[in-house]
Design an enzyme around this catalytic site. Structure first.
Site, mmCIF file in Angstrom:
data_model
loop_
_atom_site.group_PDB
_atom_site.id
_atom_site.type_symbol
_atom_site.label_atom_id
_atom_site.label_comp_id
_atom_site.label_asym_id
_atom_site.label_seq_id
_atom_site.Cartn_x
_atom_site.Cartn_y
_atom_site.Cartn_z
ATOM 1 N N TYR A 193 20.416 46.027 34.377
ATOM 2 C CA TYR A 193 21.279 45.975 33.193
ATOM 3 C C TYR A 193 21.514 47.368 32.625
ATOM 4 O O TYR A 193 20.867 48.342 33.015
ATOM 5 C CB TYR A 193 20.662 45.063 32.128
ATOM 6 C CG TYR A 193 19.501 45.671 31.367
ATOM 7 C CD1 TYR A 193 18.251 45.821 31.958
ATOM 8 C CD2 TYR A 193 19.668 46.124 30.058
ATOM 9 C CE1 TYR A 193 17.197 46.386 31.275
ATOM 10 C CE2 TYR A 193 18.610 46.694 29.366
ATOM 11 C CZ TYR A 193 17.379 46.832 29.977
ATOM 12 O OH TYR A 193 16.344 47.411 29.293
ATOM 13 N N LYS A 240 16.196 50.069 35.932
ATOM 14 C CA LYS A 240 16.422 49.354 34.664
ATOM 15 C C LYS A 240 16.628 47.871 34.980
ATOM 16 O O LYS A 240 17.755 47.360 34.984
ATOM 17 C CB LYS A 240 17.621 49.968 33.936
ATOM 18 C CG LYS A 240 17.672 49.661 32.439
ATOM 19 C CD LYS A 240 18.684 50.554 31.738
ATOM 20 C CE LYS A 240 18.933 50.121 30.296
ATOM 21 N NZ LYS A 240 17.853 50.474 29.378
#
Lengths: 277, 277
Positions: free
Chosen positions: A32, A144
């Site tokens: 994300y 991430k």
């Protein structure tokens, strides 16, 4: 008959919507980004898209066209018409019956939100309290990913102590970063933060802090430090996309400096604003 | 206007289905179990429900009635009418706009599937190959959470090497467990596996292996061992709910024993079956 049960409702497997079979929920199998806009313009979108592409590659999601992601972000932002917006987006590997091993031809799932982002003026003016928490995260925090349960648990623990952020401390007793922010200390004329490695997210905002510091002139030292050292710092702050720089005035039970945002932090905040606007 | 985008479709935020706002996908903020049935009867459901309750408590999901979970599992199993079934279920903290810090009053989301489970007879008869992978998981693997990306990456790596399971090796060079199984070595008359700790899932099947061993009479040693020691073992096997005991005949590049399931492993498999039936 193969079936699913959603809450208390039984559904034949062939009628289960693909969103319920998202590998995002089964495994956190996705990555994300969060970007923001300032006054009608998305900030640092290219940097975020570059990192997003790296995260996708790191977990082997290959079927994503970053140009298309960019176009979707821009289209959604334009449609929302929010001047100061927070844009969250994730891509998961796709939907399939649960199995760790995946089919490389799965179609990735894209999800995005655009929401109002109010600068937390009080936090920026008065500073925030933070509390430490053991760094329970996996060993690839440079990716991430959607595996954020340790971050959730740490943030909830911090909130229970009246703190706005949790600061992770690793097994060696060194601070890595915040649960959703980079973490900096100012010691005299030295600006210190942990070096980028597999246990640190390469924060875009961290990069802009370092850029902003070129006009402030502190000596940048990328070297980890301990909670005891942090508690003795002249100034502390976190850096996060949604709020850029937020001064930290309390670290666990220790008041930092005179309990107000420090002068170097305020200079960095001002320089950051000039990068943005 | 606050909006979401699902694939390439823009949706006003108030019309976004709650499943898209599941904390399961945003954070992997949930826990799960896998149980199986043998010949029309769910095996070890109470043990799995007990562990599920511990996982829920460990991450602070408090609004779950385990009796209701049990009833749902049984109802779904009865409805499916599959004699040898795999039952997967998870509970996430609930659906809400994305924020690490959560509202304790969120209603948890429940999801379950019942699918056909074919015993992999070839794997059990011939044994499987496994490959090692660095243990990148978080520090609370005793919690059976939805943060499974490291397990996915390890299993995919193993599959690429023609292996059926990945065996995790920690920073100290010790084997922890498989990506979705417990791992055992047999050295002479010694049955060895890693001790339960925060870096190991308290595997229900591991417990039944130890139970089955009471009639086999190997000396149980709960002590971690290295990949080099594993490669020199007389026998190796994995233990997993869906397949109980599966012999390991190749460990990275090393053939174990004579490349066929060993006699003690076969005794344990037979004793395990007598526990089940």
């Amino acid at each position: 008959m193969q079936i699913a049960m959603i809450q208390d409702e039984i559904v034949p497997m062939e009628e289960v919507g693909s969103v319920y079979l998202d590998r995002g929920v089964f495994f956190g199998d996705g990555v994300y980004e969060v970007v923001r806009s300032y006054n009608g313009k998305v900030f640092a979108l290219e940097e975020h898209l570059q990192r997003f592409a790296k995260s996708l590659a790191a977990i082997g999601i290959t079927k994503v066209d970053i140009d298309e992601v960019r176009a979707r972000v821009q289209q959604a932002f334009d449609t929302a018409g929010i001047s100061n917006a927070k844009i969250y987006f994730h891509i998961t590997r796709g939907s399939a019956p649960r199995n760790h091993v995946y089919d490389k031809n799965l179609e990735p799932n894209f999800f995005l939100t655009v929401t109002e982002l109010a600068d937390d003026t009080e936090a920026k003016n008065k500073g925030i309290a933070v509390s430490t928490h053991p760094d329970w995260r996996w060993k690839r925090c440079d990716i991430k990913s959607l595996n954020l349960l340790p971050n959730v648990l740490a943030r909830q623990d911090a909130a229970g102590k009246g703190c706005a952020e949790a600061i992770f401390v690793d097994d060696a007793g060194l601070i890595t970063e915040g649960a959703s922010s980079a973490f900096f200390g100012i010691f005299g004329q030295r600006l210190q933060t942990a070096p980028l490695a597999n246990n640190i997210l390469p924060s875009i905002t961290r990069g802009f802090v370092i850029e902003a510091n070129k006009n402030v002139g502190l000596e940048l030292v990328e070297k980890s430090f301990t909670p005891a050292q942090a508690a003795d710092a002249d100034e502390l702050f976190i850096a996060v996309t949604t709020q850029d720089i937020v001064p930290v005035v309390k670290f666990d039970d220790k008041i930092i400096g005179d309990g107000k945002p420090g002068s170097s932090t305020k200079q960095l905040m001002a320089e950051f604003q000039s990068l943005v606007l």
